[in-house]
Design an enzyme around this catalytic site. Structure first.
Site, PDB file in Angstrom:
ATOM      1  N   THR A   1       2.162 -63.282  52.403  1.00  0.00           N
ATOM      2  CA  THR A   1       3.716 -63.493  52.498  1.00  0.00           C
ATOM      3  C   THR A   1       4.185 -65.664  51.854  1.00  0.00           C
ATOM      4  O   THR A   1       4.782 -65.835  51.346  1.00  0.00           O
ATOM      5  CB  THR A   1       3.535 -63.785  54.230  1.00  0.00           C
ATOM      6  OG1 THR A   1       3.894 -62.602  53.790  1.00  0.00           O
ATOM      7  CG2 THR A   1       5.996 -64.228  54.391  1.00  0.00           C
TER       8      THR A   1
ATOM      9  N   TYR B   1      -8.263 -57.955  57.582  1.00  0.00           N
ATOM     10  CA  TYR B   1      -7.338 -57.914  57.574  1.00  0.00           C
ATOM     11  C   TYR B   1      -7.092 -55.826  56.413  1.00  0.00           C
ATOM     12  O   TYR B   1      -7.593 -56.598  55.450  1.00  0.00           O
ATOM     13  CB  TYR B   1      -6.276 -58.834  56.385  1.00  0.00           C
ATOM     14  CG  TYR B   1      -4.782 -58.859  56.053  1.00  0.00           C
ATOM     15  CD1 TYR B   1      -4.395 -57.019  55.842  1.00  0.00           C
ATOM     16  CD2 TYR B   1      -3.969 -59.272  55.094  1.00  0.00           C
ATOM     17  CE1 TYR B   1      -3.045 -56.998  56.599  1.00  0.00           C
ATOM     18  CE2 TYR B   1      -2.666 -59.307  55.396  1.00  0.00           C
ATOM     19  CZ  TYR B   1      -1.694 -57.742  55.132  1.00  0.00           C
ATOM     20  OH  TYR B   1      -1.265 -57.922  55.393  1.00  0.00           O
TER      21      TYR B   1
ATOM     22  N   LYS C   1      -5.854 -57.715  61.541  1.00  0.00           N
ATOM     23  CA  LYS C   1      -4.773 -57.586  61.520  1.00  0.00           C
ATOM     24  C   LYS C   1      -4.816 -55.962  60.773  1.00  0.00           C
ATOM     25  O   LYS C   1      -5.038 -55.952  59.652  1.00  0.00           O
ATOM     26  CB  LYS C   1      -4.254 -58.888  60.490  1.00  0.00           C
ATOM     27  CG  LYS C   1      -2.848 -58.853  59.963  1.00  0.00           C
ATOM     28  CD  LYS C   1      -2.396 -59.481  59.301  1.00  0.00           C
ATOM     29  CE  LYS C   1      -0.605 -59.450  58.332  1.00  0.00           C
ATOM     30  NZ  LYS C   1      -0.130 -60.165  57.080  1.00  0.00           N
TER      31      LYS C   1
ATOM     32  N   VAL D   1       0.368 -60.423  63.698  1.00  0.00           N
ATOM     33  CA  VAL D   1       0.800 -61.389  62.537  1.00  0.00           C
ATOM     34  C   VAL D   1       2.118 -60.898  61.587  1.00  0.00           C
ATOM     35  O   VAL D   1       1.568 -59.684  61.561  1.00  0.00           O
ATOM     36  CB  VAL D   1      -0.782 -61.070  61.619  1.00  0.00           C
ATOM     37  CG1 VAL D   1      -0.377 -62.200  60.636  1.00  0.00           C
ATOM     38  CG2 VAL D   1      -2.027 -61.154  62.933  1.00  0.00           C
TER      39      VAL D   1
END
Length: 308
Positions: free
Chosen positions: A61, A149, A177, A217
Protein backbone atom coordinates in the site's frame (compact mmCIF):
# COMPACT_ATOMS: atom_id res chain seq x y z
CA UNK A 1 6.94 -21.13 21.30
CA UNK A 2 4.54 -23.80 20.10
CA UNK A 3 1.89 -25.88 21.79
CA UNK A 4 1.86 -29.66 21.46
CA UNK A 5 -1.90 -30.08 21.31
CA UNK A 6 -4.77 -28.01 19.94
CA UNK A 7 -6.68 -28.38 23.18
CA UNK A 8 -4.02 -26.59 25.22
CA UNK A 9 -5.69 -24.02 27.51
CA UNK A 10 -6.01 -20.53 26.00
CA UNK A 11 -2.89 -18.43 26.43
CA UNK A 12 -2.70 -14.81 27.46
CA UNK A 13 -3.28 -12.64 24.39
CA UNK A 14 -0.12 -10.99 23.12
CA UNK A 15 -0.33 -7.90 20.92
CA UNK A 16 3.28 -7.05 20.07
CA UNK A 17 2.15 -4.24 17.75
CA UNK A 18 -1.12 -3.25 19.44
CA UNK A 19 -4.59 -3.76 17.99
CA UNK A 20 -4.81 -1.45 14.97
CA UNK A 21 -2.08 -0.95 12.39
CA UNK A 22 -2.43 0.90 9.11
CA UNK A 23 -0.46 -0.02 6.01
CA UNK A 24 0.34 3.61 5.29
CA UNK A 25 0.43 5.06 1.79
CA UNK A 26 3.60 6.86 0.74
CA UNK A 27 2.82 10.50 -0.08
CA UNK A 28 4.38 11.88 -3.24
CA UNK A 29 4.62 15.41 -4.58
CA UNK A 30 2.73 16.38 -7.72
CA UNK A 31 5.77 15.44 -9.79
CA UNK A 32 6.03 12.01 -8.19
CA UNK A 33 8.87 12.61 -5.74
CA UNK A 34 8.86 11.44 -2.12
CA UNK A 35 6.95 13.88 0.11
CA UNK A 36 8.66 13.46 3.47
CA UNK A 37 6.88 16.37 5.14
CA UNK A 38 3.61 14.89 3.98
CA UNK A 39 4.58 11.46 5.30
CA UNK A 40 5.24 12.91 8.76
CA UNK A 41 1.94 14.80 8.71
CA UNK A 42 -0.02 11.74 7.61
CA UNK A 43 1.68 9.54 10.20
CA UNK A 44 0.76 12.00 12.95
CA UNK A 45 -2.85 12.03 11.77
CA UNK A 46 -3.09 8.25 11.73
CA UNK A 47 -1.74 7.95 15.25
CA UNK A 48 -3.31 11.00 16.89
CA UNK A 49 -6.67 11.14 15.10
CA UNK A 50 -7.26 7.56 13.97
CA UNK A 51 -5.88 5.79 17.04
CA UNK A 52 -3.35 3.58 15.29
CA UNK A 53 -1.06 1.65 17.60
CA UNK A 54 1.48 1.10 14.83
CA UNK A 55 2.11 2.04 11.22
CA UNK A 56 3.46 -0.16 8.46
CA UNK A 57 5.64 1.79 6.04
CA UNK A 58 7.05 0.49 2.77
CA UNK A 59 4.33 -2.09 2.33
CA UNK A 60 2.52 -2.70 -0.93
CA UNK A 61 0.00 0.00 0.00
CA UNK A 62 3.06 2.22 0.40
CA UNK A 63 3.95 1.43 -3.23
CA UNK A 64 7.11 -0.41 -2.20
CA UNK A 65 7.53 -1.97 -5.67
CA UNK A 66 8.24 1.49 -7.08
CA UNK A 67 10.26 3.14 -4.29
CA UNK A 68 14.03 2.84 -4.13
CA UNK A 69 15.94 1.38 -1.19
CA UNK A 70 17.18 4.89 -0.33
CA UNK A 71 13.62 6.25 -0.37
CA UNK A 72 12.48 3.40 1.86
CA UNK A 73 15.17 4.22 4.41
CA UNK A 74 14.35 7.94 4.42
CA UNK A 75 10.68 7.19 4.90
CA UNK A 76 11.35 4.98 7.92
CA UNK A 77 13.50 7.67 9.52
CA UNK A 78 10.92 10.42 8.98
CA UNK A 79 7.93 8.40 10.20
CA UNK A 80 9.83 7.12 13.23
CA UNK A 81 10.90 10.64 14.14
CA UNK A 82 7.29 11.80 13.79
CA UNK A 83 5.44 9.13 15.77
CA UNK A 84 7.99 6.67 17.16
CA UNK A 85 7.43 7.90 20.70
CA UNK A 86 3.68 7.18 20.46
CA UNK A 87 3.37 4.26 18.05
CA UNK A 88 5.49 1.50 16.63
CA UNK A 89 6.82 1.71 13.10
CA UNK A 90 6.93 -1.59 11.23
CA UNK A 91 9.02 -1.57 8.05
CA UNK A 92 8.04 -3.63 5.06
CA UNK A 93 11.23 -5.29 3.85
CA UNK A 94 9.96 -8.30 1.92
CA UNK A 95 11.16 -9.10 -1.58
CA UNK A 96 11.55 -12.31 -3.57
CA UNK A 97 15.32 -12.23 -3.04
CA UNK A 98 16.54 -13.36 0.37
CA UNK A 99 19.79 -11.37 0.18
CA UNK A 100 17.99 -8.18 -0.76
CA UNK A 101 15.40 -8.70 1.98
CA UNK A 102 18.17 -9.13 4.57
CA UNK A 103 19.79 -5.91 3.33
CA UNK A 104 16.51 -4.03 3.68
CA UNK A 105 15.96 -5.49 7.15
CA UNK A 106 19.38 -4.37 8.36
CA UNK A 107 18.81 -0.89 6.87
CA UNK A 108 15.38 -0.65 8.52
CA UNK A 109 16.84 -1.47 11.91
CA UNK A 110 19.51 1.21 11.47
CA UNK A 111 16.82 3.71 10.42
CA UNK A 112 14.94 3.17 13.69
CA UNK A 113 12.12 0.77 12.80
CA UNK A 114 10.53 -1.13 15.69
CA UNK A 115 9.62 -4.21 13.68
CA UNK A 116 9.72 -5.84 10.25
CA UNK A 117 6.95 -6.99 7.92
CA UNK A 118 8.24 -9.77 5.65
CA UNK A 119 6.02 -10.92 2.81
CA UNK A 120 6.20 -14.37 1.25
CA UNK A 121 8.64 -14.26 -1.69
CA UNK A 122 6.45 -13.66 -4.71
CA UNK A 123 6.44 -14.92 -8.30
CA UNK A 124 9.33 -17.37 -7.96
CA UNK A 125 7.13 -19.64 -5.78
CA UNK A 126 9.68 -21.27 -3.46
CA UNK A 127 8.83 -24.55 -1.73
CA UNK A 128 8.00 -24.55 1.98
CA UNK A 129 11.62 -25.44 2.81
CA UNK A 130 12.68 -22.31 0.94
CA UNK A 131 10.17 -20.17 2.85
CA UNK A 132 11.46 -21.57 6.13
CA UNK A 133 15.01 -20.68 5.15
CA UNK A 134 14.05 -17.24 3.83
CA UNK A 135 12.10 -16.09 6.88
CA UNK A 136 14.67 -17.54 9.28
CA UNK A 137 17.51 -15.72 7.50
CA UNK A 138 15.67 -12.40 7.82
CA UNK A 139 14.80 -13.00 11.47
CA UNK A 140 18.43 -13.87 12.19
CA UNK A 141 19.71 -10.68 10.53
CA UNK A 142 18.48 -8.12 13.09
CA UNK A 143 17.27 -7.82 16.65
CA UNK A 144 13.80 -6.66 15.55
CA UNK A 145 10.54 -8.59 15.95
CA UNK A 146 9.21 -9.98 12.68
CA UNK A 147 5.68 -10.11 11.33
CA UNK A 148 5.26 -12.64 8.53
CA UNK A 149 2.93 -11.63 5.69
CA UNK A 150 0.93 -14.51 4.24
CA UNK A 151 -0.84 -13.42 1.04
CA UNK A 152 -0.94 -16.33 -1.39
CA UNK A 153 -3.20 -14.67 -3.98
CA UNK A 154 -0.38 -12.19 -4.65
CA UNK A 155 2.70 -14.20 -3.74
CA UNK A 156 1.61 -17.33 -5.60
CA UNK A 157 2.37 -19.61 -2.65
CA UNK A 158 0.95 -19.81 0.90
CA UNK A 159 2.88 -20.21 4.11
CA UNK A 160 1.63 -23.65 5.12
CA UNK A 161 0.31 -24.09 8.65
CA UNK A 162 3.08 -26.57 9.43
CA UNK A 163 5.67 -24.04 8.26
CA UNK A 164 4.12 -21.38 10.47
CA UNK A 165 4.43 -23.68 13.46
CA UNK A 166 8.11 -24.24 12.76
CA UNK A 167 8.74 -20.52 12.23
CA UNK A 168 7.02 -19.76 15.54
CA UNK A 169 9.93 -21.46 17.29
CA UNK A 170 12.15 -18.49 16.32
CA UNK A 171 12.31 -16.01 19.18
CA UNK A 172 11.96 -12.97 16.89
CA UNK A 173 9.15 -14.25 14.67
CA UNK A 174 6.22 -13.03 16.74
CA UNK A 175 3.32 -12.15 14.45
CA UNK A 176 1.54 -12.78 11.15
CA UNK A 177 -0.33 -10.47 8.81
CA UNK A 178 -2.91 -12.98 7.64
CA UNK A 179 -4.32 -12.28 4.18
CA UNK A 180 -4.89 -15.93 3.30
CA UNK A 181 -8.62 -15.71 3.89
CA UNK A 182 -8.66 -19.21 5.39
CA UNK A 183 -9.98 -19.00 8.93
CA UNK A 184 -9.58 -22.75 9.39
CA UNK A 185 -5.85 -22.47 8.77
CA UNK A 186 -5.69 -19.40 11.00
CA UNK A 187 -7.46 -21.25 13.79
CA UNK A 188 -5.14 -24.24 13.40
CA UNK A 189 -2.01 -22.11 13.82
CA UNK A 190 -3.32 -19.85 16.59
CA UNK A 191 -4.23 -22.97 18.58
CA UNK A 192 -0.69 -24.32 18.32
CA UNK A 193 1.58 -21.30 18.56
CA UNK A 194 2.00 -17.99 20.34
CA UNK A 195 2.10 -16.08 17.05
CA UNK A 196 -0.02 -12.92 17.17
CA UNK A 197 -2.25 -13.03 14.11
CA UNK A 198 -3.44 -9.76 12.58
CA UNK A 199 -6.11 -9.80 9.91
CA UNK A 200 -4.70 -8.66 6.59
CA UNK A 201 -8.18 -8.27 5.13
CA UNK A 202 -10.15 -5.38 6.59
CA UNK A 203 -13.55 -7.04 6.18
CA UNK A 204 -12.42 -10.15 8.08
CA UNK A 205 -11.18 -8.26 11.15
CA UNK A 206 -14.20 -9.13 13.28
CA UNK A 207 -14.78 -12.77 12.24
CA UNK A 208 -11.06 -13.49 12.54
CA UNK A 209 -11.07 -12.40 16.18
CA UNK A 210 -13.29 -15.39 16.92
CA UNK A 211 -10.54 -17.82 15.90
CA UNK A 212 -7.72 -16.17 17.82
CA UNK A 213 -6.49 -13.10 15.95
CA UNK A 214 -5.59 -9.97 17.91
CA UNK A 215 -6.08 -7.06 15.52
CA UNK A 216 -5.71 -5.81 11.96
CA UNK A 217 -3.17 -4.42 9.55
CA UNK A 218 -5.62 -2.37 7.56
CA UNK A 219 -5.95 -0.13 4.54
CA UNK A 220 -9.37 1.40 5.12
CA UNK A 221 -8.04 2.22 8.60
CA UNK A 222 -6.61 5.40 7.10
CA UNK A 223 -10.20 6.57 7.69
CA UNK A 224 -11.71 4.00 10.08
CA UNK A 225 -8.88 3.40 12.55
CA UNK A 226 -10.74 4.77 15.57
CA UNK A 227 -13.94 2.88 14.71
CA UNK A 228 -11.97 -0.30 14.05
CA UNK A 229 -10.31 -0.04 17.45
CA UNK A 230 -13.75 0.48 19.01
CA UNK A 231 -14.95 -2.70 17.27
CA UNK A 232 -12.00 -4.78 18.48
CA UNK A 233 -12.21 -3.44 22.03
CA UNK A 234 -15.95 -4.16 22.11
CA UNK A 235 -15.33 -7.74 21.02
CA UNK A 236 -12.58 -8.14 23.62
CA UNK A 237 -14.98 -6.88 26.29
CA UNK A 238 -17.62 -9.42 25.27
CA UNK A 239 -19.89 -6.77 23.71
CA UNK A 240 -20.51 -8.66 20.51
CA UNK A 241 -23.56 -6.60 19.58
CA UNK A 242 -21.54 -3.38 19.45
CA UNK A 243 -18.69 -5.07 17.58
CA UNK A 244 -21.12 -6.44 14.99
CA UNK A 245 -22.83 -3.07 14.60
CA UNK A 246 -19.52 -1.34 13.84
CA UNK A 247 -18.52 -4.12 11.44
CA UNK A 248 -21.78 -3.76 9.54
CA UNK A 249 -21.46 0.02 9.45
CA UNK A 250 -17.99 -0.23 7.92
CA UNK A 251 -18.85 -2.82 5.25
CA UNK A 252 -19.43 -0.18 2.52
CA UNK A 253 -15.99 1.30 3.20
CA UNK A 254 -14.32 -2.11 3.00
CA UNK A 255 -16.02 -2.61 -0.35
CA UNK A 256 -15.33 0.90 -1.58
CA UNK A 257 -11.62 1.09 -0.84
CA UNK A 258 -10.98 -2.16 -2.67
CA UNK A 259 -13.01 -1.51 -5.81
CA UNK A 260 -9.61 -0.65 -7.27
CA UNK A 261 -6.11 -1.37 -6.00
CA UNK A 262 -6.35 -0.12 -2.41
CA UNK A 263 -3.68 2.57 -2.58
CA UNK A 264 -5.36 4.22 -5.58
CA UNK A 265 -8.61 4.93 -3.76
CA UNK A 266 -6.97 5.61 -0.40
CA UNK A 267 -4.91 8.34 -2.03
CA UNK A 268 -8.00 9.76 -3.72
CA UNK A 269 -9.86 9.84 -0.42
CA UNK A 270 -6.91 11.39 1.43
CA UNK A 271 -6.74 14.14 -1.17
CA UNK A 272 -10.45 14.75 -0.70
CA UNK A 273 -10.08 15.26 3.04
CA UNK A 274 -7.00 17.44 2.67
CA UNK A 275 -4.35 14.99 3.86
CA UNK A 276 -1.05 14.30 2.09
CA UNK A 277 -1.18 11.67 -0.62
CA UNK A 278 -0.28 12.86 -4.09
CA UNK A 279 -0.35 10.69 -7.20
CA UNK A 280 0.45 7.01 -7.48
CA UNK A 281 3.51 5.88 -9.39
CA UNK A 282 3.28 3.89 -12.63
CA UNK A 283 2.26 1.23 -13.42
CA UNK A 284 -0.60 2.23 -11.09
CA UNK A 285 -2.90 5.01 -12.27
CA UNK A 286 -4.83 7.58 -10.29
CA UNK A 287 -8.53 7.16 -9.55
CA UNK A 288 -11.03 8.28 -12.20
CA UNK A 289 -13.82 10.77 -11.50
CA UNK A 290 -16.35 7.94 -11.64
CA UNK A 291 -14.36 5.90 -9.11
CA UNK A 292 -14.17 8.86 -6.74
CA UNK A 293 -17.92 9.49 -7.09
CA UNK A 294 -18.60 5.85 -6.21
CA UNK A 295 -16.20 6.05 -3.27
CA UNK A 296 -18.09 9.08 -1.90
CA UNK A 297 -21.29 7.03 -2.05
CA UNK A 298 -19.58 4.12 -0.28
CA UNK A 299 -18.35 6.41 2.50
CA UNK A 300 -21.78 8.03 2.84
CA UNK A 301 -23.34 4.58 3.26
CA UNK A 302 -21.09 4.15 6.31
CA UNK A 303 -22.05 7.60 7.62
CA UNK A 304 -18.60 8.93 6.79
CA UNK A 305 -18.18 12.08 4.73
CA UNK A 306 -15.83 12.43 1.80
CA UNK A 307 -15.89 16.10 0.75
CA UNK A 308 -16.61 17.10 -2.84
Amino acid sequence: MTHDHPDTPARAVSRPFGRVLTAMVTPFTVDGELDLDGAARLANHLVDEQGNDALVVNGTTGESPTTSDAEKERLIRVVTEAVGDRAKVVAGVGTNDTRHTVELAVAAEKAGAHGLLVVTPYYNKPPQSGLLRHFTAVADATGLPVMLYDIPHRAGVPIAAETMVRLAEHARIVAVKDAKGDLTATSWVTSRTDLAFYSGEDSLTLPALAVGTVGVVGTSTHFTGALTKQMIEAYDAGDNATALAVHRRLLPVYTGIFRAQGVILVKAALEAVGLPAGPVRPPLVDATDDEITQLRADFAAADLKLPE
